[in-house]
Design an enzyme around this catalytic site. Structure first.
Site, short mmCIF file in Angstrom:
data_model
loop_
_atom_site.label_atom_id
_atom_site.label_comp_id
_atom_site.label_asym_id
_atom_site.label_seq_id
_atom_site.Cartn_x
_atom_site.Cartn_y
_atom_site.Cartn_z
CB SER A 96 61.12 -13.94 -96.79
OG SER A 96 61.17 -12.87 -97.71
CE LYS A 133 63.89 -10.57 -95.94
NZ LYS A 133 63.11 -11.16 -97.05
CB SER A 148 59.71 -9.90 -94.38
OG SER A 148 60.28 -10.91 -95.18
CE LYS A 197 61.08 -13.08 -92.49
NZ LYS A 197 59.86 -12.98 -93.34
#
Length: 378
Positions: free
Chosen positions: A58, A61, A118, A220
């Site tokens: 993730s 992202k 997320s 993140k």
């Protein structure tokens, strides 16, 4: 005067800083891949397999969000632009924002769904809305990443969903982190939002470091079975900002503990110090065939370094050049090096340049200098 001489001039100066990457400190970490970079100097404080390809989960992202920020900047969408939720987005597994099929969701809510929650589903809605399809969006992500200097990154989807051909490196992700902060500071604040509610479901930001009082304000987390637990983070203290990427940890707890330990170390144990200012005269050198007997030597940039607080008094600067230096010379001509040694971090060099133009002397002057050289045996 005319003996060909390599001159080494030692200047013991406290503090310096540089835009160049140097050797990283021997800090140990359980992460499989890790990098920490001081944004003020560009110096690498920690490097463990930072250029090794790895699944980015993730953390991908962040690239998706950067693409949306680009689209906002270019006026392709606004924060209020509604985008439609497809069946593909609605059905996507993993972490979710819980968008509903057939509904329209604003770009702003989708960004928060990506950054805070997320949401894999939110990334697909954005990809389809901006590029017509996730495959097209992923190809655009890869191309944009190359433009940003992410030389070893490839994206096959917008969410970081496992795919053997979807990868990046800790170094590339650190580059992306810096680009987000520098290029889009007004959107960077999204990464410090601690919770976001959509469709009646409130979810907390998965970044464990933003809840600790250590100066972290993004960025993140990520996790896949193949890649382990990862984290992109950035924090600031006393005017210094660092970015960190770690990956390959064994659990959420390991990620939180190791991330906190490394970020606290990077923010608390170092400081940035100015060593040399642009155009500051560092030495003077004898000239030959010139209308001036000597020339001032300097550098074409401010030089700063990140240094351990315990070692800041032990930085060494050395100018290295051979004299006499032959005219004609143009301001900015490189004639040597400034060698800088930073304890525990490493050594690097900056070009030593002439501070101003030096014209060639006339025929008589040059003839006299040639005779002197012949008589000296050179």
């Amino acid at each position: 005067m005319l003996s060909r001489l390599l001159r080494l001039s030692f200047l013991c100066v406290i503090g310096l800083s540089t835009p160049f990457q140097v050797m990283a400190l021997p800090m140990q970490t359980e992460a499989k891949q890790a990098v920490i970079i001081d944004m003020g100097t560009g110096m690498t404080l920690l490097d463990k397999d930072a250029e090794k390809r790895m699944p980015t989960s993730s953390m991908s992202k962040v690239m998706t969000a950067y693409m949306v920020f680009d689209a906002l900047k270019e006026g392709k969408v606004t924060m209020n632009t509604p985008l439609s939720v497809s069946e593909k987005a609605w059905k996507k597994g993993g972490s979710k924002m819980f968008v509903e099929i057939g509904k329209k969701v604003s770009v702003e809510d989708l960004l928060k769904g990506v950054i805070v929650q997320s949401g894999n589903d939110a990334t697909i809605v954005l990809a389809e809305g901006l590029a017509g399809g996730e495959d097209q969006f992923a190809a655009a992500m890869t191309a944009r990443a190359q433009e940003l200097g992410m030389k070893d990154s490839q994206f096959k989807n917008a969410s970081g969903w496992p795919d053997p051909d979807h990868y990046s490196t800790a170094k590339d992700l650190a580059t992306l982190a810096q680009k987000i902060i520098v290029d889009y500071p007004h959107y960077y604040s999204f990464y410090s939002i601690k919770e976001f509610e959509y469709n009646g479901i409130k979810q907390a930001n998965r970044n464990p470091l933003i809840y600790k009082n250590i100066g972290v304000d993004g960025i993140k987390t990520g996790h896949t079975e193949a890649g382990g637990y990862g984290l992109m983070a950035s924090g600031e203290k006393d005017g210094r900002r660092v970015v960190m990427v770690i990956n390959g940890l064994g659990s959420e707890r390991d990620r939180a503990d190791e991330g906190s330990r490394l970020m606290s170390w990077a923010l608390n144990q170092f400081e940035n110090v100015d060593l040399v200012k642009k155009d500051q005269v560092l030495a003077t050198a004898e000239t030959v065939f010139a209308n001036e007997p000597e020339i001032a030597l300097t550098v074409d940039r401010d030089i700063r370094v990140t240094v351990s607080k315990l070692e800041k008094d032990n930085i060494k600067i050395e100018t290295k050049y051979a004299e006499p230096i032959q005219a004609p010379l143009k301001k900015g001509d490189s004639v040597g090096e400034v060698l800088i040694s930073v304890p525990e971090v490493g050594d690097f060099a900056v070009p030593l340049i002439v501070a101003n133009d030096v014209e060639q002397s006339g025929f008589v002057g040059r003839t006299i200098d040639k005779l002197k050289i012949l008589l000296s045996g050179e």
